[in-house]
Each structure stands twice: as C-alpha cells, then as structure tokens.
Design a protein around this motif. Structure first.
Motif, mmCIF file in Angstrom:
data_model
loop_
_atom_site.group_PDB
_atom_site.id
_atom_site.type_symbol
_atom_site.label_atom_id
_atom_site.label_comp_id
_atom_site.label_asym_id
_atom_site.label_seq_id
_atom_site.Cartn_x
_atom_site.Cartn_y
_atom_site.Cartn_z
ATOM 1 N N LEU A 59 0.847 -1.189 0.000
ATOM 2 C CA LEU A 59 0.000 0.000 0.000
ATOM 3 C C LEU A 59 0.881 1.237 0.000
ATOM 4 O O LEU A 59 1.751 1.395 0.848
ATOM 5 N N ALA A 75 -3.102 -0.686 8.070
ATOM 6 C CA ALA A 75 -2.583 -1.662 7.113
ATOM 7 C C ALA A 75 -1.300 -2.317 7.607
ATOM 8 O O ALA A 75 -1.125 -3.533 7.495
ATOM 9 N N VAL A 82 4.028 -0.734 3.878
ATOM 10 C CA VAL A 82 3.348 0.531 3.617
ATOM 11 C C VAL A 82 4.327 1.692 3.549
ATOM 12 O O VAL A 82 5.298 1.748 4.305
ATOM 13 N N ASN A 202 -1.417 -1.578 -4.243
ATOM 14 C CA ASN A 202 -2.573 -0.724 -3.996
ATOM 15 C C ASN A 202 -2.104 0.694 -3.706
ATOM 16 O O ASN A 202 -1.113 0.890 -3.006
ATOM 17 N N LEU A 204 -3.517 4.531 -2.355
ATOM 18 C CA LEU A 204 -4.596 5.269 -1.708
ATOM 19 C C LEU A 204 -4.371 6.766 -1.872
ATOM 20 O O LEU A 204 -3.331 7.292 -1.472
ATOM 21 N N ALA A 395 -8.412 -0.346 4.909
ATOM 22 C CA ALA A 395 -7.222 -1.162 5.183
ATOM 23 C C ALA A 395 -7.612 -2.561 5.670
ATOM 24 O O ALA A 395 -6.993 -3.561 5.288
#
Length: 540
Positions: A59, A75, A82, A202, A204, A395
């Motif tokens: 992420l 997450a 992350v 992913n 965000l 998350a």
C-alpha cells in the motif's frame, strides 16, 4: 523470474484452466487467476510473487493527513508493507507545515484552540459576576504572538509524535510531491527536484484540499486563508472574512472573541447545506456579539495602501460598488481537492468535472487498485473523523479479510461558532424533501443554560430541535442543538441515532440535571401544535 518458478507457475495455470473456462462462460471473473506483469498466473502462487516481488509496497498512501495516516497504520498492523508520501506546497504568502495534514496543522486542532482562547476571554469578563477579584476586565487583552506561539508549539509536538509513530510502526515516510506514472507507479518529486519511482499493489489517494482564492486583483498578493491565520506573524486587526461557510464563521467567531473587529461577506446564503433555522439563530447570536455581516456581495479587488492597510472594493446585489479598509482579508470561499497535481490521466482515473473530485464506490475508484478517502471524494462529508474511519475500514478490507463498509449517513458535526451549533442526521429542509411535511414531526424548545444565569448572558438563541417520523415507531431523523458545548452534546446523541433512536425512547430517557444536554430529553412541544416553545422555568 527463474526457469523453475516459471515452470511451476505454468503447471499451476494449466491445472486451473478448466475452472477458468466455466467462469468465462458464466461471465464471471476468473476465481483462481490473477494478472501480474503482463502474465496470468494462479492467485495463490502470485499472491506471494506479485505482492512481495513485483511491487515495492502493498500500500502506498499519497497524503499524510488524518485519513491517509489512519489507513497506513491500520494496514501495517495487518502485516502490509506501507509507505506514506506527503508534501506541503506553501500557501501564496509562504505558509507551510509538517506531517499530519489539514486537521492537525491548519484545521480542527488550531481552530478549536483559538475558539477555546476566545471562550476563556469571555469567561474572564464574566468571572467578576461570580465573585472573582480581578483587575478591570476591560483592560484584559489577548497577546496574539503568545497565542500563536502556544498553538504552533502544540502543533509541532504533534508533528513530531506522528513522525516517531510512523518510524516505530515501520511505515516508510517520503517527503515528496507525488503524481501517477501509471496505475501502479508513483513519481515522487522532492523539495530539491529529485525524482523517486515508487511502485505499489494498492494506491490510496488521501491528499485532501486547499483553500480557493477568487480571480480578482490583489487576492493572492494580499489575502490570506485558514492556512495562514493560525500562524500569522502579526495581530490580524480589523478583518474581512470573505465566505460564509463553517470556516468563515468559525474564524470570525474566535477573532471577535479575541477582541478583533470581524466582518463576514456573504455571497448567497450562510452555511449552505445546514438547517437554515439553526443557521439564522447562530448568525443573530454572532451579530449580537458584534460580528458584522455584508449580505449578497462579492469582492471586486484588493489594493494595498501606503500605510500598509488593505482597501477592498466589493459589489452588492444591485451592482453598486462599496469600499472599506481592513488590516487583514481572509478568504474562506471553499476548498479545492488536490487532484490535478496527481496527473490522474496517467492512471486512467475518472474525475467528476463539476467538483474536480473522485466518484468512488466504497472508496474504490474506477481503477481497481486505486482507492481514495477524505475530502477528495465526490459528495462525501469533508470531515476528519470520516476520513479516518473510512481509511481504517479500507485497510481492513484490503489486508484483514473484512467486509465492513464505511457508513456515510448520520455523521454528526459541530460548527464552533461562539455559541456552538451541533447536528446529526437530516435538516428540516431535507426531512421535508425526503418524507413530505405531513409525514414528519418537529419537536423544539428554547432553553436557559444554568451557567448563563448569574452573568445574565443572552439566552434567546439557545435552542434544540428534534425531527422524527410522525407515524410508526416515530424514528428520529435528525437532532439539532445551539448552545454551549454543542459538540460534546451531539456526539452522544449521534450514537443513539445510529442505534435507531425513537421519540418514545428519547422522552423516556432521564436527563442529567442541570445540563444543557438534558433539554433533548424534555422535548414535548411540536411546531405543528403552534404552542410557545419558550421555557417556563429551569426545571419545567
């Protein structure tokens, strides 16, 4: 990729090809296959290969505000790798700040602290009536430099704690301005102009927004916004606040409470989207305190005089031009989502043209691996707790096998004007539009806060309203409160509405006496009855 791994993947793909054929015939996505790096492989094998080998992160969060940080921390707690990308472009007058986003740096937190400073000043002036031996309250004045220093010191401490927390949780923090190269790749540009290429399974988007400025002469050169007021290096003096949303009203409220002359210029209506009866109450209360309002007007130009003060020209509804001189002009005409800087076209992201925001379903954009939370979302509440909750739930769905979605209905909020306004659920206008005037019942009452008695403060605008269905279980649709500590009061009733509060349940609740919150439990007069909602006594 090694020949052995390649061979293993090829065998696995052939084993699931029959099941894939059935899925294709039914028009379903393949249940066991996933595309990665241009090849199609079995899901269970590539869950490791794609996540851990093909991308740098599971992420990547663009934006270090409340929503993005909440998602990142949640997450990483679910064993995701992350990173958080954050960068603050200076305001037109050069204001910048640290990690934490709008809320911590130039929003909720400094606003509430300055609101509290204004309330304390009011309390000082009332204290002698309660018996406190003080110097003449008329001589008590605010030290703007001391106030802003205290506020900024607190913010910097929160910035530091946030940085330490990211380091402790092993979330990589990258101070760079990011934009899309493609759907899985972000280019981060540092302050020195260096580029960093970052890839993630992913992504965000949680970049929030920044204040808008009108396209008029002098706006950028001489105006400020809420990005600047909390660290302004001089006392604001006589201030014109252009815009009558919650930011304009809150800033005007605390400036007035701190002893500065404050004027609000209203283009159309005050607090658009809020219950207008409640809005009128807080406007009248602010006018009673000395806040000035200029209605149906818009600025034309701002010019700096030889003495350093600002000459403002504005146009009224009839086209007539007016002028006045101010020390500070603050724009609060709305906020723009920081979407364009992301180069969304490179990732195929669709943007809603009218708002320049992202229309996402359950925070998922039209690009399956790209998500968004917070103020960048189209037709979602622009509130910090909304972004935080949405980020956490996202998350959990991505990395914790959760299915829980964010519920954007019945979100409570408070406008921190001098006399606060808190609400949850539907406004009267919305309830009538959705259910019809004959299908709803509106309970209301004015009340007298006990703490207002001795200083003989005006109670004309302390008011509660409960909107409910008229028939059936009499379910409560909305609750509105103008008075002291409205935020604290409405928070508890927001939980009750989430639990399906009804009028019988509300009336059967025993209130805590003497509090302002108990006024909700004492409602019995409806607007339909035509009876006077004024209080008869403190205990009636």
């Amino acid at each position: 990729m090694s020949p052995i791994i390649m061979a293993t993947l090829t065998v696995f793909t052939r084993l699931v090809s029959i099941r894939g054929t059935y899925a294709k015939l039914l028009g379903l996505p393949h249940p066991l296959l996933v595309k990665c790096d241009g090849f199609v492989y079995g899901r269970s094998v590539m869950a490791y290969m794609c996540t851990d080998q093909s991308y740098m992160y599971d992420l990547l969060v663009i934006g270090g505000g409340s929503g993005g940080l909440a998602a990142a921390k949640e997450a990483v707690g679910l064993n995701a790798k992350v990173a958080v990308l954050d960068y603050v472009t200076p305001s037109p007058i050069g204001t910048t700040w640290g990690l934490g986003g709008t809320c911590i740096n130039v929003g909720c937190i400094p606003k509430k602290l300055m609101h509290q400073a204004a309330l304390l000043g009011e309390a000082v002036h009332e204290a002698t009536k309660f018996g406190w031996q003080l110097p003449d309250p008329k001589t008590v004045k605010i030290d703007w430099e001391a106030l802003t220093t205290a506020v900024q010191n607190h913010i910097k401490s929160v910035n530091w704690v946030t940085r330490v927390e990211l380091r402790t949780k092993k979330i990589e923090y990258i101070n760079a301005l990011g934009h899309f190269k493609d759907a899985h790749t972000i280019v981060g540009v540092t302050k020195k102009g260096e580029e960093k290429i970052l890839t993630a399974k992913n992504i965000l988007i949680a970049v929030g927004g920044r204040p808008k400025y009108p396209d008029i002469p002098g706006a950028l050169e001489y105006g400020i916004s809420s990005d600047d007021i909390f660290s302004l290096n001089r006392a604001p003096g006589k201030t014109l606040l252009i815009g009558a949303g919650y930011i304009g009203l809150e800033c005007a409220g605390f400036l007035n409470g701190l002893g500065y002359d404050a004027t609000i210029m209203v283009r159309s209506i005050v607090l658009r989207g809020f219950d207008q009866q409640m809005v009128n109450l807080i406007v009248k209360e602010m006018e009673h305190r000395g806040v000035h309002f200029i209605y149906q007007a818009k600025p034309k130009k701002i010019a700096k005089q030889e003495d350093g003060r600002l000459l403002v020209d504005w146009v009224d509804k009839d086209g007539q031009i007016h002028q006045d001189v101010y020390d500070t002009v603050l724009f609060a005409i709305g906020r723009r989502a920081l979407i364009e800087d992301l180069k969304p076209e490179n990732a195929g992201l669709k943007i809603v043209p009218e708002t320049n925001k992202i229309d996402a379903i359950n925070e998922q954009t039209n690009v399956p691996n790209i998500y968004a939370v917070g103020d960048v979302l189209h037709k979602r509440p622009e509130l910090t707790p909304v972004a935080i909750n949405a980020g956490k739930l996202l998350a959990r769905r991505l990395f914790g096998n959760s299915t829980e979605q964010m519920d954007y209905t019945n979100v409570a909020t408070t406008v921190f004007t001098p006399l606060e306004y808190g609400c949850v659920g539907l406004s009267e206008e919305e309830a009538i539009m959705l259910h019809g005037e004959e299908e709803i019942e509106i309970y209301h009452a004015y009340y007298k806060p006990t703490e207002f008695f001795i200083p003989q403060k005006q109670v004309d605008h302390c008011y509660v309203k409960v909107i409910a269905l008229r028939n059936g279980d009499e379910r409560v649709l909305g609750m509105h409160f103008v008075g002291p500590n409205a935020g604290e009061v409405i928070q508890g009733f927001a939980v009750a509405i989430k639990c399906g509060l009804t009028i019988p349940k509300l009336k059967s609740t025993v209130g805590i006496h003497p509090t302002v919150a108990e006024e909700f439990t004492r409602i019995f007069i409806t607007k339909r009855s035509g009876l006077d909602p004024s209080p008869q006594s403190c205990c009636s």
